[in-house]
Design an enzyme around this catalytic site. Sequence first.
Site, mmCIF file in Angstrom:
data_model
loop_
_atom_site.group_PDB
_atom_site.id
_atom_site.type_symbol
_atom_site.label_atom_id
_atom_site.label_comp_id
_atom_site.label_asym_id
_atom_site.label_seq_id
_atom_site.Cartn_x
_atom_site.Cartn_y
_atom_site.Cartn_z
ATOM 1 N N ARG A 1 1.556 -94.452 75.790
ATOM 2 C CA ARG A 1 0.374 -95.302 75.653
ATOM 3 C C ARG A 1 0.541 -96.546 76.498
ATOM 4 N NH1 ARG A 1 -3.034 -97.982 71.401
ATOM 5 N NH2 ARG A 1 -4.324 -99.276 72.743
ATOM 6 N N ARG B 1 -6.969 -93.758 75.489
ATOM 7 C CA ARG B 1 -5.562 -93.914 75.148
ATOM 8 C C ARG B 1 -4.965 -92.548 74.844
ATOM 9 N NH1 ARG B 1 -7.165 -97.363 70.983
ATOM 10 N NH2 ARG B 1 -8.073 -98.494 72.679
ATOM 11 N N ASP C 1 -2.860 -93.441 69.719
ATOM 12 C CA ASP C 1 -3.012 -94.675 68.972
ATOM 13 C C ASP C 1 -2.435 -94.412 67.590
ATOM 14 O OD1 ASP C 1 -4.133 -97.072 69.393
ATOM 15 O OD2 ASP C 1 -6.185 -96.468 68.913
#
Length: 450
Positions: free
Chosen positions: A95, A104, A107
């Site tokens: 990330r 992303r 997360d």
Amino acid sequence: VSGAGAGAGARGEPVPVYLALGSNLGDREALLARARRLLDGPDLRIVAASAVYETAPWGVTDQPPFLNQVLQGATALPPLRLLGRCRDVEAQLGRVRTRRFGPRSIDVDILLYDEIELSTPELTLPHPRLCDRAFVLVPLADLAPALRVPGPAGGGRTVRALLEALPARDGVALHAPERPLDAPALIGADVRRCGAVGSTNDTALRLLEAGAAEGTVIVAETQTAGRGRGTRIWVSPPGGLWLSVILRPKLPARHLPLVTFAAGIAAAGAIREATGLQARLKWPNDVLVGGAKVGGVLAEAAASGAGLVVGIGLNANVSPDRLPAGPASPAASLLGLLGRPVDREALLAALLRRFDREYRTLQTDGPPAVLVRWRAAAETVGRTVRVEMGDGTAVAGTAEDVDETGALRLRLADGTVRTVTAGDVHLRDGRGGEGAGGAPGAPGGPGGPG
Ligand code: BT5
């Protein structure tokens, strides 16, 4: 820091925590799986995972859809150390924090840490956006519909209530079952027809012991000794759909009752597909339309341990006057409800196709994916019920949920929870008609049985 559980972590006893995973770059499913493995360790046990949901991007919309999942963990790490573990996993999975709300790879957020409320520059607990995000509440409700969320936004309301209060759950769809299954269909590859048999379950059990392939189906025109649970008789006149499926599940024994749920979901979906009637499920094995029993499921294990047979009976074109009243629901047939015969072959084909999909999802993705769909079709969850047990005793309460073993969790009047593994459910708050008493905790909507 406040909350009843505030000191628990500090005393070194594990406390429950809920983590949210989200990914919208690369092989999203593989990233979720790697995150689950990396998070699980001696200092943080991952004890349950929700189904995986796909969610349209939020905020910045010119990016791919997200996969979201919620994990339940048990940890003695203090909140900020747990946050560190989450950040480490994000870093290991590549990330790179770029634009806010942008794409992303993964997360990892802490949603809830026991009952703790916390507000520091690094971490706010419960998660500040927990209560207004469907893509968080929907998977969280898979795991903990009755959990109360502390803090100003949650206000002690349950996850289910917060989910119901959301204006919309748009864009949050169950992901796993929509994934195309690569292997050819297993259930229904070999369908064997017979005229009159004693019980298709007996025929199937014999074939199972003799080495018949998994997925083999026995369909009979009538049964002379059709049976239900225990010593009950299943009335099986001509015109019905009476069949058994041979299975050799690769599942832990405690999850085997969910094969009955998978068959029920398939039966309800097939009825809707073939007739347009809204079929619902009643725990543990009934298929109802408008509160009347139109079918039932009876799974039986081979004594040798060779596998299972799953018997499914559907009162398709059975004359209503040939049906008995059930112990907890009146009986009905699709013929009687529609006023015309159904296409039994279309019903059978839909049933086998759907059962194949549910059964494989259960084996590849585990109980949550199937439980979500069962809850969405269930009459029982959220209702006031009385359950009559085989031993003649009965227990009354609110049916809160079903668990990974297929057991029903009842909240009794004194507030205690009783887990029931077998019995006949009587709905007490009015008989469940169409659409009545769905599953308040179920995500429904796009996650419902397709
Ligand atoms: C069930 O049992 O609902 C499981 C039914 C499974 C039937 C299939 S047909 C193919 C395969 N071969 C078999 O021998 N069985 C499976 P349970 O929940 O215990 O309900 C049984 C009760 O339902 C009976 O005691 C009756 O009160 C009622 N009943 C009997 N026949 C019915 C019918 N055709 N339709 C609706 N209710 C019925």
